[in-house]
Design a protein around this motif. Sequence first.
Motif, short mmCIF file in Angstrom:
data_model
loop_
_atom_site.label_atom_id
_atom_site.label_comp_id
_atom_site.label_asym_id
_atom_site.label_seq_id
_atom_site.Cartn_x
_atom_site.Cartn_y
_atom_site.Cartn_z
N UNK A 1 61.91 -36.82 10.97
CA UNK A 1 62.32 -38.23 11.32
C UNK A 1 63.10 -38.98 10.18
N UNK A 2 63.42 -39.95 10.60
CA UNK A 2 64.08 -40.90 9.39
C UNK A 2 63.10 -41.03 7.92
N UNK A 3 62.02 -41.17 8.17
CA UNK A 3 61.17 -40.98 7.20
C UNK A 3 61.46 -39.86 6.32
N UNK A 4 61.59 -38.66 6.88
CA UNK A 4 62.00 -37.60 5.81
C UNK A 4 63.10 -37.53 5.11
N UNK A 5 64.25 -38.04 5.99
CA UNK A 5 65.67 -38.56 5.65
C UNK A 5 65.59 -39.38 4.23
N UNK A 6 64.69 -40.49 4.33
CA UNK A 6 64.72 -41.39 3.11
C UNK A 6 63.97 -40.71 2.03
N UNK A 7 62.72 -39.96 2.22
CA UNK A 7 62.16 -39.30 1.20
C UNK A 7 63.14 -38.22 0.55
N UNK A 8 63.73 -37.53 1.40
CA UNK A 8 64.50 -36.38 0.77
C UNK A 8 65.74 -36.81 -0.27
N UNK A 9 66.30 -37.98 0.24
CA UNK A 9 67.36 -38.38 -0.56
C UNK A 9 66.69 -38.64 -2.00
N UNK A 10 65.69 -38.83 -2.15
CA UNK A 10 65.12 -39.23 -3.62
C UNK A 10 64.78 -38.02 -4.16
N UNK A 11 63.89 -37.11 -3.33
CA UNK A 11 63.43 -35.92 -4.01
C UNK A 11 64.64 -34.96 -4.58
#
Length: 352
Positions: A233-243
């Motif tokens: 979901x969008x939550x994973x998109x947001x996390x991935x951009x940092x990780x």
Amino acid sequence: MNMLVDGEWRVDAYESTNEDGEFDRSESSFRNWLDGGVPEAGAAPESSEFTPESGRYHLYICRACPWAHRAAMVRQLRGLDDDISISLVQPERYDQGWEFSAEHSDPLGDHEFLHEVYTDADPEFTGRVTVPVLWDTQEDTIVNNESSEIMRMLDTAFDGNDVSLYPADLREEIDETVEAIYEPINNGVYRAGFAGNQAAYDEAVEELFDALDHWEGVLDGQRYLAGDGKRLTLADVAMFATLVRFDHVYHTHFKCNRRAIHEYPNLWGYTKDLYQTGEPSGSPDRRTGGATIRESAVAETVNMDHITRHYYVSHGDLNPKRLVPTGPDIDFTEPHNRDELPGTPPATLVGQ
């Protein structure tokens, strides 16, 4: 730092830290919505003059910026390549802010700098000039420059493919997760990197690694962040951009070096899993329940050269000699085994 003041570019008008030495991120200024876009869980679709027509909108991004990366990922995963055009600014940022070049030119206005796009939209604009920028070619103005809102609009206002990154049954949990990771992780690395004193830095780093430890535990039992962990979901998109930026940039440049992401078994596997999301065009992806995502859809949005060049070259106050490190040597294409989690059936992006 640099910003526009009443439409004039200033190089000394913005302080990135407050009087306590804490990093103080400014709010985005253009907050219009596309007609039919869903802003948050429980809210009715927005109604506005900005109709989501194919070919009408353009996305300005920088491959180096994690906030712009979010928008680029959603555009890619939702199959909106033909609906929304995209262009890049240079990864290096100097006194004039984000700039265009012969390599990365402005396809709409032939501008030299992104701040000229902002003053086209509002000749008296006061504020920071940031990416992403969603531009309306019909009205010749900026629709929105807030990444979290652009993500939701791209997923809910356009038809695209059958992928859903903000499905109705998970919106509340997605919103809660995005909010939970924003301050300690997404913004936390900046709070550490630009801290003005030891106390502000220590607080940011403590909260950052407490949060990473928490999500390491969550991902031990589920593939993705929100809900039961079965859908990206969008939550994973947001996390991935940092990780995806962490080990190459934040670990060293922002002094977030208590631990690297590749030293977390679950977070590292999760990062590789997201990086590898996509199947050959024309072949159904097991994550979509039939929707087609082209090969390496997420990987195509990652440009580690731009990422490292931006941070190490642009932040002369943190890296005065602007030397760009050559490492670390890590491989996002290694096996991740996240699809073998016990009790986790094949993941899907579409709502059931």
